[in-house]
Design an enzyme around this catalytic site. Structure first.
Site, mmCIF file in Angstrom:
data_model
loop_
_atom_site.group_PDB
_atom_site.id
_atom_site.type_symbol
_atom_site.label_atom_id
_atom_site.label_comp_id
_atom_site.label_asym_id
_atom_site.label_seq_id
_atom_site.Cartn_x
_atom_site.Cartn_y
_atom_site.Cartn_z
ATOM 1 N N HIS A 109 0.824 -1.202 0.000
ATOM 2 C CA HIS A 109 0.000 0.000 0.000
ATOM 3 C C HIS A 109 0.869 1.267 0.000
ATOM 4 O O HIS A 109 0.677 2.166 -0.823
ATOM 5 C CB HIS A 109 -0.919 -0.016 1.232
ATOM 6 C CG HIS A 109 -1.817 1.167 1.361
ATOM 7 N ND1 HIS A 109 -3.125 1.142 0.952
ATOM 8 C CD2 HIS A 109 -1.597 2.407 1.858
ATOM 9 C CE1 HIS A 109 -3.680 2.322 1.194
ATOM 10 N NE2 HIS A 109 -2.764 3.105 1.752
ATOM 11 N N GLU A 110 1.838 1.323 0.908
ATOM 12 C CA GLU A 110 2.665 2.528 1.027
ATOM 13 C C GLU A 110 3.609 2.704 -0.164
ATOM 14 O O GLU A 110 3.778 3.816 -0.664
ATOM 15 C CB GLU A 110 3.438 2.529 2.356
ATOM 16 C CG GLU A 110 2.551 2.578 3.590
ATOM 17 C CD GLU A 110 1.583 3.761 3.646
ATOM 18 O OE1 GLU A 110 1.839 4.811 3.014
ATOM 19 O OE2 GLU A 110 0.558 3.638 4.345
ATOM 20 N N HIS A 113 1.764 4.135 -3.065
ATOM 21 C CA HIS A 113 1.604 5.592 -2.968
ATOM 22 C C HIS A 113 2.805 6.308 -3.583
ATOM 23 O O HIS A 113 2.647 7.324 -4.258
ATOM 24 C CB HIS A 113 1.454 6.037 -1.511
ATOM 25 C CG HIS A 113 0.082 5.907 -0.948
ATOM 26 N ND1 HIS A 113 -1.071 6.265 -1.617
ATOM 27 C CD2 HIS A 113 -0.327 5.471 0.280
ATOM 28 C CE1 HIS A 113 -2.124 6.066 -0.840
ATOM 29 N NE2 HIS A 113 -1.700 5.560 0.313
ATOM 30 N N HIS A 119 -5.885 6.376 -2.710
ATOM 31 C CA HIS A 119 -6.783 5.395 -2.110
ATOM 32 C C HIS A 119 -7.894 4.990 -3.070
ATOM 33 O O HIS A 119 -8.348 5.797 -3.882
ATOM 34 C CB HIS A 119 -7.370 5.931 -0.808
ATOM 35 C CG HIS A 119 -6.354 6.005 0.274
ATOM 36 N ND1 HIS A 119 -6.298 7.029 1.172
ATOM 37 C CD2 HIS A 119 -5.332 5.170 0.604
ATOM 38 C CE1 HIS A 119 -5.291 6.833 2.006
ATOM 39 N NE2 HIS A 119 -4.688 5.708 1.675
ATOM 40 N N CYS A 144 -6.968 -4.173 -6.889
ATOM 41 C CA CYS A 144 -8.133 -4.444 -7.734
ATOM 42 C C CYS A 144 -7.661 -4.272 -9.185
ATOM 43 O O CYS A 144 -6.545 -3.803 -9.423
ATOM 44 C CB CYS A 144 -9.283 -3.475 -7.412
ATOM 45 S SG CYS A 144 -8.951 -1.756 -7.843
ATOM 46 N N CYS A 147 -6.596 -0.533 -10.036
ATOM 47 C CA CYS A 147 -5.349 -0.111 -9.391
ATOM 48 C C CYS A 147 -4.153 -0.886 -9.938
ATOM 49 O O CYS A 147 -3.059 -0.330 -10.079
ATOM 50 C CB CYS A 147 -5.449 -0.259 -7.875
ATOM 51 S SG CYS A 147 -6.560 0.944 -7.109
#
Length: 166
Positions: A109-110, A113, A119, A144, A147
């Site tokens: 996740h990070e 970014h 998000h 997903c 993304c």
């Protein structure tokens, strides 16, 4: 992160004790100051770096954060403090599988970014915002389809910038 970012190496470092970021008023550590320090220490040829700490992190407008990143930048940081099952339940304290899963999701996740992803509204996507640990537990350790497509495009774009021009 294997399989998500095969074109590039990501530097991972453990932050022993980021005292410079400590706020006695909050008894937590300012994630922004840690990101600034990571950026300062990062070598010029490094592509991305993620710092990992046991310090409890915060951003000024939030009570706590699991992690923080420079969107389309080079650095990210996350804390193991609130990801560890013992923070929530002594019964789960030895649940290493749950802990490892949370760390994997937060790392991806990070780092995503830093490649420019924001998000996602899909609660199953790894890019879904985690306001509570249940959000982290319920989402997948995968992007997903939307993304994933954006992430692959951003990684490809970043790798093209690194190739020497002839």
């Amino acid at each position: 992160m294997k399989g998500h970012c095969d074109l590039m190496e990501v530097e991972v470092g453990v932050l022993e004790n980021p005292d410079y970021a400590y706020s006695p008023e909050r008894n937590q550590y300012d994630a922004r100051l840690i990101l600034k320090d990571l950026e300062r220490r990062l070598s010029d040829n490094a592509i991305k770096a993620i710092g990992i700490t046991w310090a409890d992190l915060y951003l000024p407008m939030l009570k706590y954060v699991y992690g923080s990143a420079q969107v389309e930048g080079r650095c990210a940081v996350f804390s193991l403090h609130r990801l560890h099952p013992r923070f929530y339940s002594p019964v789960e304290a030895d649940n290493n599988e749950l802990f490892t899963c949370r760390v994997e999701k937060t790392t991806l996740h990070e780092i995503a970014h830093t490649f420019g992803l924001t998000h996602c509204s899909n609660p199953e996507c790894v890019m879904y915002s985690s306001c509570h640990i249940e959000d982290t537990d319920c989402k997948n350790a995968e992007f997903c389809s939307s993304c994933r497509e954006v992430f692959q495009w951003m990684v490809k774009r970043a790798s093209q910038r690194l190739r020497p021009r002839s």
